[in-house]
Design an enzyme around this catalytic site. Sequence first.
Site, mmCIF file in Angstrom:
data_model
loop_
_atom_site.group_PDB
_atom_site.id
_atom_site.type_symbol
_atom_site.label_atom_id
_atom_site.label_comp_id
_atom_site.label_asym_id
_atom_site.label_seq_id
_atom_site.Cartn_x
_atom_site.Cartn_y
_atom_site.Cartn_z
ATOM 1 C CB SER A 211 -0.890 0.032 1.247
ATOM 2 O OG SER A 211 -1.572 1.273 1.292
ATOM 3 C CE LYS B 163 -3.305 -2.223 -0.078
ATOM 4 N NZ LYS B 163 -3.830 -2.087 -1.354
ATOM 5 C CG HIS C 264 -4.750 -0.673 3.909
ATOM 6 N ND1 HIS C 264 -5.077 -0.114 2.682
ATOM 7 C CD2 HIS C 264 -3.881 0.204 4.474
ATOM 8 C CE1 HIS C 264 -4.421 1.015 2.519
ATOM 9 N NE2 HIS C 264 -3.691 1.234 3.586
ATOM 10 C CG ASN C 265 -7.344 -1.397 -0.308
ATOM 11 O OD1 ASN C 265 -6.305 -1.266 0.326
ATOM 12 N ND2 ASN C 265 -7.384 -1.329 -1.623
ATOM 13 C CD GLU D 185 -7.457 3.140 0.035
ATOM 14 O OE1 GLU D 185 -6.388 2.594 0.348
ATOM 15 O OE2 GLU D 185 -7.863 3.169 -1.149
HETATM 16 C C1 6PG Z 1 -3.188 1.482 -1.576
HETATM 17 C C2 6PG Z 1 -4.523 1.603 -2.261
HETATM 18 C C3 6PG Z 1 -4.520 0.985 -3.612
HETATM 19 C C4 6PG Z 1 -5.879 1.025 -4.304
HETATM 20 C C5 6PG Z 1 -6.316 2.372 -4.704
HETATM 21 C C6 6PG Z 1 -7.591 2.423 -5.504
HETATM 22 O O1 6PG Z 1 -3.202 0.986 -0.476
HETATM 23 O O2 6PG Z 1 -2.168 1.892 -2.144
HETATM 24 O O3 6PG Z 1 -5.483 0.956 -1.486
HETATM 25 O O4 6PG Z 1 -4.111 -0.337 -3.452
HETATM 26 O O5 6PG Z 1 -5.812 0.263 -5.438
HETATM 27 O O6 6PG Z 1 -6.478 3.144 -3.569
HETATM 28 O O7 6PG Z 1 -8.588 1.620 -4.999
HETATM 29 P P1 6PG Z 1 -10.089 1.767 -5.528
HETATM 30 O O8 6PG Z 1 -9.992 1.907 -7.016
HETATM 31 O O9 6PG Z 1 -10.798 0.531 -5.140
HETATM 32 O O10 6PG Z 1 -10.614 3.001 -4.897
#
Ligand code: 6PG
Length: 471
Positions: A130, A184, A187-188, A191
């Site tokens: 990430s 991960k 994490h997302n 996010e």
């Molecule tokens: C990271 C992000 C990355 C992710 C983008 C877009 O940790 O660097 O999570 O891996 O791909 O943020 O994600 P979306 O297209 O699903 O918003």
Amino acid sequence: MSQSDIGLIGLGTMGAMLSLNIADNGFDISVFNRTTSRTNEFKAGAGALSDKITACETLEALVASLKTPRAIILMVPAGEIVDHQIAALRPLLDKDDQIIDAGNANFRDTERRAAEARAQGVPFLGIGVSGGEEGARFGPSIMGGGPKEGWDRVSDILTAISAKYEGTPCATWMGEGGAGHFVKAVHNGIEYADMQMIAETYGIMRDGQKMSAEACAAVFDAWNDGPLKSYLVEISGKVAAATDAGSAAPMLDVIMDKAGQKGTGRWTVIEAQHLGAPVPVIEAAVAARNLSALKEERLKGEAAFGAAPQMLPDDALSDDDLEQALMVGKIMCYAQGYALLNAASAEFKWDLPMADIAEVWREGCIIRSAMLNDMASALTQDAGRNLIFAPYFAELINANLPALRKTVTTAMAHGLQVPALAAALSYFDMMRTGRSTANMIQGQRDFFGAHGFERVDKEGKDFHGPWGGQL
Ligand code: 6PG
């Protein structure tokens, strides 16, 4: 010819940046891309680092250029392409050569690939990376998964290239199989929720308080100097402050209000449902992205029902109220994320290192924030306890909850949409209600299906109500 320490396949943005990062840390790297011109351009554009990079035009050349036992990172789009790449590469490798999938794979694919590799007796790692483009180039957060001995073989490179939090590398082995990619995904999910809640406070400022993008930017900047200090709040300030060169309008005003997504947040919610682990803030954030995509229907809705947002009275919500609301929302969202990780750890027998997860998220990744250090301390004290019960966070919740309640009720009373903040508040209210309303659900289930219920006053699981003759 001297041989490279590691290979990398896939020179898209993330792969290219990760390769430069590896070279920058003193390792020799061989790279391959499906389009040969891209491989050669990449080496040519690498400047002083070019000497550390071997551009390979074929997979055979890539394999021949590596020190044995070999380690090859795949940075290709998640999904079938990874399987195709593994199928093309594996026959060229020796038994102890290791393939490392560093893309955003669904952990179930990683589990399957790990099982296939185990059956063949070959090493395979799935690692979550990430930090976006900048993180990949200058230090990402790395969540490793697969056999521990496989991780140990490449951990010198992965820790060297990772972000550092006060000198501590943000790269850790999370567990067997798909553990790294699961962490991960969570994490997302977090996010998505973090982004959505920030967007909701922006909506209150923009629609409820008629603040300009510039004024919103100043609020985000101020928050970034306080307890909400984080990468996402920081970039929200920058996004809000930017101007569109063509129209001279605030950049935010010309960006279409439809959020994209590649699926990782959705995976988090799907897995949470499989595990019966409630993550309502993340669910609300994923649903909000889906709703955002329904632009045409939303326009029809506005035409049919009128735009809901009404101006808030001047003193209805202060910047401090919104800041405190966001703090509590964030704690609820992380509490849910860690509870999901605990549930997955038990279900998949990963023994996830909960405090280490908070530690690797402190730098490099998209959700890095000042609060993560305190979460790491709370999880070090008790990894299995819901974060809302950690004394430090319980105190923060008590101090700031009135602002979340005020923000959600005020926003809702004025037709402003705050789905994730509202989900955070409802989660809290449910978590502090000892006697829930599920007795009614149980009564209904027993009424229409004789499903049975437990009683509060007797031992046993299969009691029934007096509605037998009423069907
Ligand atoms: C990271 C992000 C990355 C992710 C983008 C877009 O940790 O660097 O999570 O891996 O791909 O943020 O994600 P979306 O297209 O699903 O918003």
